[in-house]
Design an enzyme around this catalytic site. Structure first.
Site, PDB file in Angstrom:
ATOM      1  CB  THR A 328      -0.917   0.050   1.240  1.00 15.28           C
ATOM      2  OG1 THR A 328      -0.101   0.110   2.410  1.00 15.28           O
ATOM      3  CG2 THR A 328      -1.834  -1.153   1.304  1.00 15.28           C
ATOM      4  CB  CYS A 329       0.269   4.612  -1.341  1.00 14.41           C
ATOM      5  SG  CYS A 329       0.446   4.007  -3.000  1.00 14.41           S
ATOM      6  CG  ASP A 330       0.053   4.244   5.655  1.00 20.00           C
ATOM      7  OD1 ASP A 330       1.144   4.518   6.213  1.00 20.00           O
ATOM      8  OD2 ASP A 330      -1.045   4.505   6.158  1.00 20.00           O
ATOM      9  CG  ASN A 371      -3.692   2.356  -1.119  1.00 24.34           C
ATOM     10  OD1 ASN A 371      -2.482   2.275  -1.026  1.00 24.34           O
ATOM     11  ND2 ASN A 371      -4.313   3.510  -1.164  1.00 24.34           N
TER      12      ASN A 371
END
Ligand SMILES: *Cc1c(COP(=O)(O)O)cnc(C)c1O
Length: 381
Positions: A328-330, A371
């Site tokens: 994910t983009c975290d 996401n």
């Protein structure tokens, strides 16, 4: 890793259905674990902690083996009833409950409730009159790889007042519970909590209230990278501590295994999405990104607490330390960085990896579509 799981995954790959990570749970292992607990603690009733893995097949199997269930919500109670267990085999073990949920549980036939405060006792007296209650006491979680800290339980010195309040309000003051911390690798850690429990029993006996039950909680480990003591060692240590503190008046006991029941029954298959470096310096560590991370199954890697065994088809060759991260983009979606993870130098993008010991606390901690990554799919075989 069992032969049945290996064959299931091979079939799934051959059929081209392996586009997303999945968890495969082998019910044979769950059955062995249940029988292992029953054997190691023969006089103790088993209340499986449903949150570890509430797959209907797991619940039905355990119900058919005679297990009882520790639940934390009305939905979990309904799942257990649907699996064929009667309500007298269910404990509502969460110490933080809405009064309307207590009332609903009572309507469904549940008569056993956990508390850790007088105000919670008041709620139960109103919404579930005459029920049995047990008071949870704090435990420091020392020795546990996933400690449960201070959220649940009251100081042992406060428990007699809580139980006395229950008695006064017409409830059955039934016993004491504690949880020594999840993935507890030291079987001796039950001793201190049992000492406190015995003191509470004595104090209430002096007030004319006779408690009957000690709930020994969960904490029984799954084998990840390091070896853990066998369940028999836990049974022996617990029996010794019970004898030491209760003498020849050993109370009724229950355990609530979650991780120890299902952790070792599951394997996640995931895929390597990217292997890259952050600069051109030759000594830079590789970053290995998988299609599974903290938000779709591996939440227990928070603070790198649980270190899962990761197997690859390139195992056996030379390895080098890697940072392992999720998709994910975290930026918190990094699994192992402080303590890098050794993976084979020949590992390639697109390779499958097997993450072992993942039958507990994976699907239940998997977010619904963060996401756009789907929740972890489970197959129970
Ligand atoms: C989660 C939980 C358990 C299970 O703990 P494990 O360490 O997984 O065995 C047992 N009892 C209660 C009250 C729980 O909340």
């Amino acid at each position: 890793m069992t032969q049945r799981i290996r064959e299931f995954l091979a079939d799934r790959r051959r059929a081209g259905r392996d586009t997303q990570p999945c968890l495969v749970v082998d019910l044979d292992v769950v059955r062995e674990n249940y029988l292992g607990f029953a054997h190691a603690l023969p006089d103790t009733r088993v209340f499986y902690a449903v949150k570890a893995n509430p797959a209907p097949e797991v619940l039905s199997l355990l119900a058919s083996l005679g297990s009882c269930f520790d639940t934390a919500s009305v939905v979990e109670i309904e799942q257990v009833l649907a699996a064929g267990a009667s309500p007298d085999r269910i404990s509502f073990g969460n110490t933080i409950k809405k009064e309307r949920d207590i009332a609903r549980a009572f309507e469904l036939g549940v008569r056993l409730f956990a508390v850790d405060s007088e105000v919670e006792v008041d709620k139960i007296a109103r919404a579930a009159p005459g029920s049995k209650v047990f008071c949870r006491i704090l435990c420091d979680g020392e020795g546990a790889e996933w400690p449960l800290s201070r959220k649940f339980g009251c100081a042992p010195e406060m428990a007699p007042r809580v139980l006395e309040q229950a008695h006064r309000l017409g409830l059955s003051a039934y016993g004491v519970s504690f949880h020594v911390g999840s993935q507890q690798t030291n079987p001796k850690m039950w001793d201190g909590a049992l000492k406190s429990a015995a003191e509470i029993f004595r104090e209430l006996a002096e007030r004319g209230i006779s408690l009957q039950m000690v709930n020994l909680g969960g904490g029984f480990p799954t084998k990840y990278l390091k070896n853990v003591p066998a369940v028999k060692a836990y049974g022996n240590a617990i029996f010794r501590a019970l004898s030491k503190h209760f003498g020849n008046r050993i109370p009724e006991t229950i355990i609530e295994p979650g991780r120890g029941m299902v952790g070792g029954a599951g394997v996640i298959e995931a895929e390597v999405v990217l292997i890259s470096k952050k600069s051109e310096a030759g000594d830079e560590m590789r970053w290995v990104y998988l299609d599974i991370g903290k938000f779709n199954g591996l939440a227990e890697t928070i603070d790198e607490m649980i270190r899962y065994p990761i197997r690859t088809s390139a195992d056996g060759g030379p390895t080098s330390p890697c940072v392992v991260a999720g998709p994910t983009c975290d930026s918190v979606d990094v699994l192992y960085e402080k303590q890098p993870y050794d993976l084979p130098v020949s590992l390639e993008i697109g390779a499958k990896v097997l993450i072992e010991g993942t039958g507990a606390y994976t699907t239940t901690y998997s977010a619904v579509g963060f996401n756009g990554f789907p929740p972890l799919e489970t197959f129970v075989i």
